[in-house]
Scaffold this motif. Structure first.
Motif, PDB file in Angstrom:
ATOM      1  N   ILE A 249      48.784  42.541  32.024  1.00 24.55           N
ATOM      2  CA  ILE A 249      48.860  42.721  30.312  1.00 24.55           C
ATOM      3  C   ILE A 249      48.238  44.170  30.413  1.00 24.55           C
ATOM      4  CG2 ILE A 249      48.617  42.393  28.038  1.00 24.55           C
ATOM      5  CD1 ILE A 249      48.827  39.489  29.043  1.00 24.55           C
ATOM      6  N   SER A 250      47.028  44.435  31.382  1.00 23.39           N
ATOM      7  CA  SER A 250      45.976  45.465  30.932  1.00 23.39           C
ATOM      8  C   SER A 250      46.859  46.931  31.835  1.00 23.39           C
ATOM      9  CB  SER A 250      45.085  45.421  31.462  1.00 23.39           C
ATOM     10  OG  SER A 250      44.988  44.779  32.661  1.00 23.39           O
ATOM     11  N   LYS A 251      47.568  45.935  32.913  1.00 20.03           N
ATOM     12  CA  LYS A 251      48.569  47.425  33.328  1.00 20.03           C
ATOM     13  C   LYS A 251      48.743  48.216  32.401  1.00 20.03           C
ATOM     14  CE  LYS A 251      47.029  46.878  38.095  1.00 20.03           C
ATOM     15  NZ  LYS A 251      46.767  45.606  39.015  1.00 20.03           N
ATOM     16  N   LYS A 252      49.782  46.887  31.933  1.00 20.84           N
ATOM     17  CA  LYS A 252      51.446  47.271  31.223  1.00 20.84           C
ATOM     18  C   LYS A 252      51.256  48.613  30.267  1.00 20.84           C
ATOM     19  CE  LYS A 252      54.602  44.965  29.145  1.00 20.84           C
ATOM     20  NZ  LYS A 252      55.990  43.574  28.305  1.00 20.84           N
ATOM     21  N   TYR A 253      50.011  47.934  29.309  1.00 17.76           N
ATOM     22  CA  TYR A 253      49.947  48.593  27.934  1.00 17.76           C
ATOM     23  C   TYR A 253      48.590  49.526  28.001  1.00 17.76           C
ATOM     24  CZ  TYR A 253      52.104  44.946  25.715  1.00 17.76           C
ATOM     25  OH  TYR A 253      53.246  43.929  25.747  1.00 17.76           O
ATOM     26  N   GLY A 254      48.150  49.481  29.658  1.00 21.23           N
ATOM     27  CA  GLY A 254      46.960  50.800  29.921  1.00 21.23           C
ATOM     28  C   GLY A 254      45.609  50.598  28.722  1.00 21.23           C
ATOM     29  N   LEU A 255      45.275  49.285  29.245  1.00 22.69           N
ATOM     30  CA  LEU A 255      44.104  48.814  28.855  1.00 22.69           C
ATOM     31  C   LEU A 255      42.909  49.115  29.876  1.00 22.69           C
ATOM     32  CD1 LEU A 255      45.254  46.131  26.371  1.00 22.69           C
ATOM     33  CD2 LEU A 255      44.935  48.317  25.920  1.00 22.69           C
ATOM     34  N   TRP A 256      42.210  48.970  29.570  1.00 24.92           N
ATOM     35  CA  TRP A 256      40.762  48.564  30.150  1.00 24.92           C
ATOM     36  C   TRP A 256      40.159  47.336  30.820  1.00 24.92           C
ATOM     37  CZ3 TRP A 256      37.091  51.977  32.583  1.00 24.92           C
ATOM     38  CH2 TRP A 256      35.978  51.887  32.764  1.00 24.92           C
ATOM     39  N   PHE A 257      40.458  46.668  31.450  1.00 23.80           N
ATOM     40  CA  PHE A 257      40.205  45.872  32.144  1.00 23.80           C
ATOM     41  C   PHE A 257      38.808  44.712  32.404  1.00 23.80           C
ATOM     42  CE2 PHE A 257      41.917  42.037  35.625  1.00 23.80           C
ATOM     43  CZ  PHE A 257      41.283  40.773  34.407  1.00 23.80           C
ATOM     44  N   HIS A 258      38.051  44.030  31.739  1.00 32.26           N
ATOM     45  CA  HIS A 258      36.812  44.018  32.014  1.00 32.26           C
ATOM     46  C   HIS A 258      36.282  42.540  31.644  1.00 32.26           C
ATOM     47  CE1 HIS A 258      32.147  43.783  32.018  1.00 32.26           C
ATOM     48  NE2 HIS A 258      32.293  43.323  31.409  1.00 32.26           N
ATOM     49  N   VAL A 259      36.178  42.417  32.801  1.00 28.30           N
ATOM     50  CA  VAL A 259      35.915  40.902  33.542  1.00 28.30           C
ATOM     51  C   VAL A 259      34.375  40.015  33.498  1.00 28.30           C
ATOM     52  CG1 VAL A 259      36.000  38.427  34.873  1.00 28.30           C
ATOM     53  CG2 VAL A 259      37.888  40.628  35.433  1.00 28.30           C
ATOM     54  N   ASP A 260      34.288  39.197  32.006  1.00 30.23           N
ATOM     55  CA  ASP A 260      32.760  38.988  32.020  1.00 30.23           C
ATOM     56  C   ASP A 260      32.479  37.688  32.728  1.00 30.23           C
ATOM     57  OD1 ASP A 260      30.278  37.609  30.791  1.00 30.23           O
ATOM     58  OD2 ASP A 260      31.032  37.605  29.426  1.00 30.23           O
ATOM     59  N   ALA A 261      32.129  37.631  33.939  1.00 30.01           N
ATOM     60  CA  ALA A 261      31.522  36.249  34.998  1.00 30.01           C
ATOM     61  C   ALA A 261      30.278  36.201  35.412  1.00 30.01           C
ATOM     62  CB  ALA A 261      32.222  36.554  36.946  1.00 30.01           C
ATOM     63  N   ALA A 262      29.452  36.623  33.872  1.00 28.24           N
ATOM     64  CA  ALA A 262      28.074  36.250  33.942  1.00 28.24           C
ATOM     65  C   ALA A 262      27.457  35.004  34.565  1.00 28.24           C
ATOM     66  CB  ALA A 262      27.636  36.393  32.701  1.00 28.24           C
ATOM     67  N   ILE A 286      33.397  44.412  36.074  1.00 31.34           N
ATOM     68  CA  ILE A 286      32.801  43.027  36.185  1.00 31.34           C
ATOM     69  C   ILE A 286      31.602  43.079  35.983  1.00 31.34           C
ATOM     70  CG2 ILE A 286      33.224  41.052  37.673  1.00 31.34           C
ATOM     71  CD1 ILE A 286      34.894  42.820  39.970  1.00 31.34           C
ATOM     72  N   VAL A 287      30.909  42.252  35.335  1.00 27.05           N
ATOM     73  CA  VAL A 287      29.827  41.829  34.793  1.00 27.05           C
ATOM     74  C   VAL A 287      29.148  40.198  35.638  1.00 27.05           C
ATOM     75  CG1 VAL A 287      29.694  40.743  33.151  1.00 27.05           C
ATOM     76  CG2 VAL A 287      27.756  41.627  34.041  1.00 27.05           C
ATOM     77  N   VAL A 288      28.734  40.675  36.870  1.00 30.78           N
ATOM     78  CA  VAL A 288      27.848  39.124  36.987  1.00 30.78           C
ATOM     79  C   VAL A 288      26.358  39.020  37.510  1.00 30.78           C
ATOM     80  CG1 VAL A 288      27.978  37.670  38.882  1.00 30.78           C
ATOM     81  CG2 VAL A 288      29.828  38.598  38.923  1.00 30.78           C
ATOM     82  N   ASN A 289      25.538  37.944  36.530  1.00 31.21           N
ATOM     83  CA  ASN A 289      24.259  38.052  36.440  1.00 31.21           C
ATOM     84  C   ASN A 289      23.983  37.308  37.379  1.00 31.21           C
ATOM     85  OD1 ASN A 289      24.662  39.350  34.314  1.00 31.21           O
ATOM     86  ND2 ASN A 289      23.419  37.776  32.882  1.00 31.21           N
ATOM     87  N   PRO A 290      23.026  38.069  38.837  1.00 27.32           N
ATOM     88  CA  PRO A 290      22.086  37.048  39.312  1.00 27.32           C
ATOM     89  C   PRO A 290      21.270  36.600  38.630  1.00 27.32           C
ATOM     90  CG  PRO A 290      22.875  39.378  40.493  1.00 27.32           C
ATOM     91  CD  PRO A 290      23.463  39.577  39.228  1.00 27.32           C
ATOM     92  N   HIS A 291      21.147  37.053  37.801  1.00 24.78           N
ATOM     93  CA  HIS A 291      19.672  36.628  36.317  1.00 24.78           C
ATOM     94  C   HIS A 291      19.898  35.077  35.762  1.00 24.78           C
ATOM     95  CE1 HIS A 291      20.343  38.772  33.139  1.00 24.78           C
ATOM     96  NE2 HIS A 291      20.426  37.864  32.596  1.00 24.78           N
ATOM     97  N   LYS A 292      21.353  34.792  36.353  1.00 24.71           N
ATOM     98  CA  LYS A 292      21.352  33.852  35.694  1.00 24.71           C
ATOM     99  C   LYS A 292      21.496  32.386  36.649  1.00 24.71           C
ATOM    100  CE  LYS A 292      24.460  34.845  31.609  1.00 24.71           C
ATOM    101  NZ  LYS A 292      23.076  35.207  30.972  1.00 24.71           N
ATOM    102  N   TRP A 293      22.670  32.475  38.109  1.00 23.66           N
ATOM    103  CA  TRP A 293      23.052  31.751  38.767  1.00 23.66           C
ATOM    104  C   TRP A 293      22.741  31.689  40.329  1.00 23.66           C
ATOM    105  CZ3 TRP A 293      27.833  28.539  38.948  1.00 23.66           C
ATOM    106  CH2 TRP A 293      28.239  27.600  39.954  1.00 23.66           C
TER     107      TRP A 293
END
Ligand code: PLP
Length: 458
Positions: A249-262, A286-293
């Motif tokens: 969907i992000s590609k179809k509508y030209g949106l920035w696709f962000h993944v919150d995988a904190a 993408i965001v991943v927090n090594p300070h969580k897990w």
């Protein structure tokens, strides 16, 4: 009066080892009331230097009683902020070096280690090598940065220079997305009304049909959709949005696709779980927090971005006093985020990855997921309780088959006991207890013991 650093550091380092050894003797939650600590602290700072012994005594008698023991193996609340021996060692060194790594020249090792260690992490988590990595202080900052870059990109970097009337920009996330999305929308000025909260299905995953419909409606109204967040591991129940569909969907509508995988992003160190994140490699960030897990002391938030030039274009400012004779390829991380000054965070991640090795990290994460399974089986085998959300990892949402009041009462009793700490959420109008089994020192016996303690409190 002159304090002796050598003597003081020995006291502190002995204390660190004893604290870690004895941590289970502490009540997880402090039982002080608001103001108890404050009233023991003088209103005005001392005029004269004080012996370290005095500072140390006050640390033990005033500060320690008001500490919540985040590293206690039975701290099961929120998401953890787990630490580990290599991370502690690195933090001590970082404090001693006192490096401020805003530019390559301000400490070449800080920059070059960050480049390398983020490549390692990218590889460990199975992310495409099209991503460039940078360490931020928090997932909230990482998501805000992603939203700012997305806004700049869609306005051809004009709002950077000329400002922008934000009224027409709209962003999308699910109603279960983390509050950092709301904060980012407020800060960048689109306002919380223009952050569309798409409803979720019974598994707390974003409803794709509604997402498409909402985007279409916005386009009809002349709005400018620009940003779409998918969460890998929501805070409430650790649900996973359908990232693959969201990416299309992000590609179809030209949106920035962000993944919150904190939080749950760390689980991707296990190749057998990567199918759950199908589509993540199509993300813009993408965001991943090594300070969580990932056993790296707060703060350490790993931000990956596909188009690093867009990031630098957004944040780079070069006043005269920062100019250097660098060659073009030099990375100055001050241009990769909001702050100018930067902590030397890569050292702790480097220590952690090397101390445990890829296999050691995988074993720890796997063992946590096994403990999640175990706890879930305890709940399922007891008629008085129910599991109320799909469990993917080590986060179990459960409740007494009863009223919200009964569940709140149980939660308060558990937390007041000091034996463990749990937090709650609301799913489909029901109060739900969340248990997150992710502490560095967590063992199966803690899980069994905790379940029995919960039963004793009924
Ligand atoms: N995203 C998710 C899914 C979270 O659960 C959290 C915090 O728990 C955040 C973002 C914010 O993390 P931070 O405290 O690093 O800003």
């Amino acid at each position: 009066m002159k304090n002796d650093f050598n003597e003081s550091i020995k006291i502190v380092s002995d204390w660190i080892t004893t604290y870690r050894k004895d941590i289970e003797k502490y009540s997880v939650l402090s039982d002080v009331q608001f103001g108890d600590i404050l009233k023991k602290l003088p209103e005005i700072a001392e005029e004269q230097a004080e012996p370290f012994q005095n500072i140390w005594e006050d640390f033990n008698s005033i500060i320690m009683p008001g500490i919540t023991h985040w590293q206690h193996p039975k701290f099961f609340g929120y998401f953890p902020s787990n630490s580990s021996p290599p991370s502690i060692l690195a933090e001590m060194i970082v404090a001693s070096l006192g490096v401020q790594g805003m530019s390559w020249i301000t400490s070449p090792s800080a920059t070059e280690l960050e480049i390398r260690v983020m490549e390692w992490l990218r590889n460990l988590l199975g992310f495409s090598n099209q991503f460039s990595g940078v360490i931020q202080d928090s997932a909230s900052s990482s998501t805000l940065i992603a939203m700012i870059v997305a806004r700049e990109k869609i306005t051809d970097f004009i709002s950077n220079k000329k400002g922008l009337s934000n009224e027409k920009l709209v962003a999308y996330c699910s109603s279960e997305a983390h509050s950092s999305l709301d904060k980012a929308a407020k800060i960048i000025g689109i306002g919380s009304d223009n952050l569309r909260k798409i409803s979720v299905n019974e598994n707390q995953e974003m409803n794709i049909e509604e997402l498409i419909h909402t985007i279409e409606e916005d386009l009809k109204k002349g709005m400018k959709p620009f940003f779409l967040n998918g969460t890998f591991g929501t805070t409430g129940s650790n649900a996973i949005d359908p990232l693959n569909k969201i990416s299309q969907i992000s590609k179809k509508y030209g949106l920035w696709f962000h993944v919150d995988a904190a939080y749950a992003g760390s689980a991707l160190i296990l190749p057998e779980l990567r199918h759950l994140a199908n589509g993540i490699n199509e993300a813009d960030s993408i965001v991943v927090n090594p300070h969580k897990w990932l056993f790296t002391t707060f703060d350490c938030s790993a931000f990956f971005i596909r188009n690093k030039d867009a990031l630098i274009n957004t944040f780079s400012i070069l006043p005269e006093y920062l100019k250097t004779n660098d060659t073009k390829e030099v990375i100055n991380y001050r241009d990769w985020g909001m702050g100018l000054g930067r902590r030397f965070r890569s050292l702790k991640l480097w220590f952690v990855i090397r101390w445990y090795g890829k296999q050691g990290l995988q074993n720890l994460i796997r063992s946590h997921i096994d403990m999640g399974k175990k706890f879930e089986s305890f709940v399922k085998n007891d008629d008085r309780f129910e599991v109320v959300a799909q469990r993917h990892f080590n986060h179990v949402c459960f409740r007494l088959k009863g009223s919200n009041e009964e569940n709140t009462k149980l939660l308060n009793k558990i937390n007041k006991s000091g034996k463990m700490f749990l937090t709650h959420t609301k799913l489909n109008g029901k109060i739900v207890l969340r248990i997150v089994l992710a502490q560095t020192s967590l063992k199966e016996e803690h899980v069994i013991e905790s379940w029995n303690e919960i039963l004793d409190m009924l």
